[in-house]
Design a protein around this motif. Sequence first.
Motif, PDB file in Angstrom:
ATOM      1  N   PRO A 141       0.942  -1.267   0.014  1.00 20.81           N
ATOM      2  CA  PRO A 141       0.183   0.022  -0.023  1.00 20.81           C
ATOM      3  C   PRO A 141       0.819   1.109   0.269  1.00 20.81           C
ATOM      4  O   PRO A 141       0.479   2.139  -0.838  1.00 20.81           O
ATOM      5  CB  PRO A 141      -0.866  -0.212   1.125  1.00 20.81           C
ATOM      6  CG  PRO A 141      -0.985  -1.581   1.458  1.00 20.81           C
ATOM      7  CD  PRO A 141       0.291  -2.041   0.934  1.00 20.81           C
ATOM      8  N   GLN A 142       2.012   1.250   0.658  1.00 20.70           N
ATOM      9  CA  GLN A 142       3.078   2.523   0.724  1.00 20.70           C
ATOM     10  C   GLN A 142       3.496   2.726  -0.401  1.00 20.70           C
ATOM     11  O   GLN A 142       3.582   3.772  -1.140  1.00 20.70           O
ATOM     12  CB  GLN A 142       3.882   2.250   1.845  1.00 20.70           C
ATOM     13  CG  GLN A 142       3.217   2.233   3.300  1.00 20.70           C
ATOM     14  CD  GLN A 142       2.736   0.747   3.577  1.00 20.70           C
ATOM     15  OE1 GLN A 142       3.166  -0.117   2.947  1.00 20.70           O
ATOM     16  NE2 GLN A 142       2.163   0.827   4.634  1.00 20.70           N
ATOM     17  N   GLU A 143       3.937   1.585  -1.298  1.00 16.90           N
ATOM     18  CA  GLU A 143       4.526   1.633  -2.566  1.00 16.90           C
ATOM     19  C   GLU A 143       3.504   2.199  -3.566  1.00 16.90           C
ATOM     20  O   GLU A 143       3.691   2.867  -4.385  1.00 16.90           O
ATOM     21  CB  GLU A 143       4.946   0.400  -3.126  1.00 16.90           C
ATOM     22  CG  GLU A 143       6.119  -0.022  -2.464  1.00 16.90           C
ATOM     23  CD  GLU A 143       6.676  -1.179  -3.052  1.00 16.90           C
ATOM     24  OE1 GLU A 143       7.906  -1.350  -3.287  1.00 16.90           O
ATOM     25  OE2 GLU A 143       6.012  -2.188  -3.113  1.00 16.90           O
ATOM     26  N   LEU A 144       2.260   1.834  -3.285  1.00 17.11           N
ATOM     27  CA  LEU A 144       0.962   2.266  -4.469  1.00 17.11           C
ATOM     28  C   LEU A 144       0.805   3.609  -4.143  1.00 17.11           C
ATOM     29  O   LEU A 144       0.673   4.616  -5.130  1.00 17.11           O
ATOM     30  CB  LEU A 144      -0.204   1.330  -4.048  1.00 17.11           C
ATOM     31  CG  LEU A 144      -1.329   1.604  -5.009  1.00 17.11           C
ATOM     32  CD1 LEU A 144      -0.989   1.330  -6.462  1.00 17.11           C
ATOM     33  CD2 LEU A 144      -2.517   0.628  -4.610  1.00 17.11           C
ATOM     34  N   GLN A 145       0.554   4.162  -3.022  1.00 15.78           N
ATOM     35  CA  GLN A 145       0.516   5.383  -2.904  1.00 15.78           C
ATOM     36  C   GLN A 145       1.785   6.394  -3.313  1.00 15.78           C
ATOM     37  O   GLN A 145       1.380   7.421  -3.886  1.00 15.78           O
ATOM     38  CB  GLN A 145       0.465   6.029  -1.257  1.00 15.78           C
ATOM     39  CG  GLN A 145      -1.076   5.563  -0.765  1.00 15.78           C
ATOM     40  CD  GLN A 145      -1.080   5.878   0.820  1.00 15.78           C
ATOM     41  OE1 GLN A 145      -0.193   6.164   1.469  1.00 15.78           O
ATOM     42  NE2 GLN A 145      -2.438   5.770   1.241  1.00 15.78           N
TER      43      GLN A 145
ATOM     44  N   SER B 257     -15.737  -7.616 -11.209  1.00 13.18           N
ATOM     45  CA  SER B 257     -15.959  -6.446 -10.838  1.00 13.18           C
ATOM     46  C   SER B 257     -15.458  -5.910  -9.722  1.00 13.18           C
ATOM     47  O   SER B 257     -15.989  -5.672  -8.548  1.00 13.18           O
ATOM     48  CB  SER B 257     -17.575  -6.213 -10.714  1.00 13.18           C
ATOM     49  OG  SER B 257     -18.253  -6.619 -11.662  1.00 13.18           O
ATOM     50  N   VAL B 258     -14.048  -6.027  -9.699  1.00 11.90           N
ATOM     51  CA  VAL B 258     -13.374  -5.820  -8.569  1.00 11.90           C
ATOM     52  C   VAL B 258     -12.470  -4.238  -8.312  1.00 11.90           C
ATOM     53  O   VAL B 258     -12.035  -4.198  -7.543  1.00 11.90           O
ATOM     54  CB  VAL B 258     -12.116  -6.906  -8.328  1.00 11.90           C
ATOM     55  CG1 VAL B 258     -12.634  -8.114  -8.188  1.00 11.90           C
ATOM     56  CG2 VAL B 258     -11.055  -6.833  -9.586  1.00 11.90           C
TER      57      VAL B 258
ATOM     58  N   TRP C 270      -7.849   6.203   0.509  1.00 12.05           N
ATOM     59  CA  TRP C 270      -7.162   7.456   0.338  1.00 12.05           C
ATOM     60  C   TRP C 270      -7.291   8.102  -1.056  1.00 12.05           C
ATOM     61  O   TRP C 270      -7.121   9.250  -1.038  1.00 12.05           O
ATOM     62  CB  TRP C 270      -5.538   6.748   0.769  1.00 12.05           C
ATOM     63  CG  TRP C 270      -4.766   8.068   0.064  1.00 12.05           C
ATOM     64  CD1 TRP C 270      -4.032   9.048   0.918  1.00 12.05           C
ATOM     65  CD2 TRP C 270      -3.689   8.037  -1.053  1.00 12.05           C
ATOM     66  NE1 TRP C 270      -3.074   9.765   0.064  1.00 12.05           N
ATOM     67  CE2 TRP C 270      -2.838   9.105  -1.072  1.00 12.05           C
ATOM     68  CE3 TRP C 270      -3.876   7.253  -2.058  1.00 12.05           C
ATOM     69  CZ2 TRP C 270      -2.136   9.600  -1.967  1.00 12.05           C
ATOM     70  CZ3 TRP C 270      -2.914   7.629  -3.256  1.00 12.05           C
ATOM     71  CH2 TRP C 270      -2.087   8.542  -3.166  1.00 12.05           C
ATOM     72  N   PHE C 271      -7.237   7.307  -2.108  1.00 11.03           N
ATOM     73  CA  PHE C 271      -7.394   7.849  -3.410  1.00 11.03           C
ATOM     74  C   PHE C 271      -8.778   8.343  -3.511  1.00 11.03           C
ATOM     75  O   PHE C 271      -8.664   9.599  -4.071  1.00 11.03           O
ATOM     76  CB  PHE C 271      -7.542   6.421  -4.371  1.00 11.03           C
ATOM     77  CG  PHE C 271      -7.345   7.090  -5.596  1.00 11.03           C
ATOM     78  CD1 PHE C 271      -6.110   7.350  -6.448  1.00 11.03           C
ATOM     79  CD2 PHE C 271      -8.519   7.138  -6.522  1.00 11.03           C
ATOM     80  CE1 PHE C 271      -6.277   7.495  -7.773  1.00 11.03           C
ATOM     81  CE2 PHE C 271      -8.447   7.366  -7.729  1.00 11.03           C
ATOM     82  CZ  PHE C 271      -7.285   7.800  -8.419  1.00 11.03           C
TER      83      PHE C 271
ATOM     84  N   GLU D  76      -7.402  -2.444  -2.644  1.00  8.79           N
ATOM     85  CA  GLU D  76      -6.672  -2.351  -1.500  1.00  8.79           C
ATOM     86  C   GLU D  76      -7.594  -1.444  -0.699  1.00  8.79           C
ATOM     87  O   GLU D  76      -7.454  -0.146  -1.042  1.00  8.79           O
ATOM     88  CB  GLU D  76      -5.460  -1.999  -1.567  1.00  8.79           C
ATOM     89  CG  GLU D  76      -4.398  -2.333  -0.475  1.00  8.79           C
ATOM     90  CD  GLU D  76      -4.799  -1.804   0.936  1.00  8.79           C
ATOM     91  OE1 GLU D  76      -4.843  -0.739   1.007  1.00  8.79           O
ATOM     92  OE2 GLU D  76      -4.753  -2.677   1.893  1.00  8.79           O
ATOM     93  N   PRO D  77      -8.351  -1.641   0.372  1.00  6.62           N
ATOM     94  CA  PRO D  77      -9.292  -0.777   0.872  1.00  6.62           C
ATOM     95  C   PRO D  77      -8.515   0.605   1.410  1.00  6.62           C
ATOM     96  O   PRO D  77      -9.059   1.611   1.268  1.00  6.62           O
ATOM     97  CB  PRO D  77      -9.727  -1.423   2.179  1.00  6.62           C
ATOM     98  CG  PRO D  77      -9.984  -2.938   1.711  1.00  6.62           C
ATOM     99  CD  PRO D  77      -8.554  -3.001   0.932  1.00  6.62           C
TER     100      PRO D  77
END
Length: 130
Positions: free
Chosen positions: A27-31, A98-99, A67-68, A61-62
């Motif tokens: 999640p940190q890398e995604l942000q 549908s994810v 955040w997004f 990723e919830p």
Amino acid sequence: MSSHGLDLVFRPDLPALIARWQREVTPQELQAGYQAVLAAADAAQCGRWLLDLRRREDVIEPAVNAWFGTTFAPGLRGRYAAPVRLAFLISPLRARQSVVATVSAADTDCRIATFTDEASAHAWLARADA
């Protein structure tokens, strides 16, 4: 440019910024990846983004989606001359499941669409009314 499991390429001929995640990311890398997309878009003054998620399994990723939707996307409002256009490219399997979470365009002032075909995504990004 490649970092955060992400390859970034600005294509002035399209014009679009193409962001391809190449592996699973935290999640940190995604942000951090989304911040890198924003920095590249600012440098090119490009509000048309193709976000290729096909190589990622963790499309939802919830914490990152929250955040997004509440921080990142609303921060795009008024950033460029026209509303940002986000074309999410996902695998056909993900589309059937549908994810992919949706972000309200009204809350973000973004134009958002999901595609399983890259040519269709580019055609949509190029439309004046997209």
